[in-house]
Design an enzyme around this catalytic site. Structure first.
Site, short mmCIF file in Angstrom:
data_model
loop_
_atom_site.label_atom_id
_atom_site.label_comp_id
_atom_site.label_asym_id
_atom_site.label_seq_id
_atom_site.Cartn_x
_atom_site.Cartn_y
_atom_site.Cartn_z
CE LYS A 72 -34.82 82.34 -32.11
NZ LYS A 72 -35.48 83.35 -31.25
NE ARG A 95 -30.54 83.10 -26.10
CZ ARG A 95 -30.98 81.95 -26.62
NH1 ARG A 95 -31.38 81.92 -27.89
NH2 ARG A 95 -31.03 80.84 -25.90
#
Length: 277
Positions: free
Chosen positions: A221, A255
């Site tokens: 991210k 995740r």
């Protein structure tokens, strides 16, 4: 902490952390390497996640990154029906999560196409695509309670304090509706500035007061690659570092895009924990 989640009548024991592998059947997810659209690509990705030690496959068909294009409900259903059918055929033993914020889509995925869990990035309907209002028919809370499947409740709040306050109310609502297996996700990258993301991670252990398993999704991210002046393609090392910190602070599920590396991180983390226990 030790948690057990009921999946298809069996217990998912989170005494040691699990890894969830991402399978995006989309053309526009923020990390190009995760985009899988053909039948062969979907099958190979599902097999790869399991072969590398992933315990859960998270299938998404609607990118929620900033600037993502709206996907119609019909198109999302078509993509998920195709992907879930392939995943179930290729790796029938895997636990399969569907990543959607639409109640109708969640219901069809569970009832018709074999999904075991619902991963909802909207905090029960508060947001969809980043910075875009959500307007969907039905209630996700009522839907997952009726389906009686594990539910990942992601927060879009910017601080730990706001997160805990909202979760306390939301978990009570879910319990009152009959939902039993709830997993909490702090929502890195959703409703938070870069600095707020890091502040939440630094205080992640405070979220364990909810006495529910925590899922952490920081994989590649922008909080990582913008800090390091890189791109999503160069963010694997940073992802591993932050995943390690998350495990130290109580994460039960990671995740990730890069399953093998995350599984190795968990294995080393467990080894250190066993030596120190």
């Amino acid at each position: 902490m030790e948690y057990c989640i009921n999946v298809r009548g069996g217990l998912m024991n989170l005494a040691e952390p699990w890894v969830m592998g991402i399978l995006n059947c989309t053309p526009d997810s923020f990390f190009a390497g995760s985009r899988k659209q053909t039948e062969r690509e979907i099958a190979e990705r599902a097999q790869q996640i399991v072969a590398e030690g992933g315990r859960i496959i998270d299938v998404g068909a609607f990118s929620t990154r900033p600037g993502a294009q709206e996907v119609s409900l019909e198109e999302e259903c078509n993509r998920l029906r195709n992907a879930l059918t392939i995943v179930r055929q290729e790796v029938p033993e895997a636990i399969v999560s569907v990543d959607t914020y639409r109640p109708l889509v969640a219901r069809r995925c569970v009832e018709e196409w074999g999904a075991d869990m619902v991963n909802d990035v909207s905090e029960g309907g508060q947001t969809g695509i980043v910075n875009t209002p959500i307007n969907e028919d039905g209630s996700m809370f009522e839907t997952v309670a009726r389906l009686k499947v594990p539910y990942i409740l992601m927060s879009v709040k910017p601080t730990v304090e706001a997160m805990l306050k909202a979760w306390a109310e939301e978990v009570l609502q879910l319990r009152a509706m009959g939902a039993k297996d709830i997993i909490l996700d702090p929502g890195f990258g959703f409703g938070k500035s870069k600095d707020e993301n890091f502040d939440v991670l630094s205080q992640l252990d405070k979220l364990t007061v909810m006495d529910l398993p925590l899922l952490v999704g920081v994989s590649r991210k922008s909080m990582i690659w913008r800090t390091l002046d890189g791109t999503p393609d160069t963010a694997l090392n940073g992802t591993t570092v932050l995943n390690t910190i998350a495990l130290q602070k109580g994460a039960s599920i990671l995740r990730v895009h890069d399953v093998r590396e995350a599984v190795e991180t968990v294995k080393l983390f467990n080894k250190v924990n066993k030596i120190n226990s």
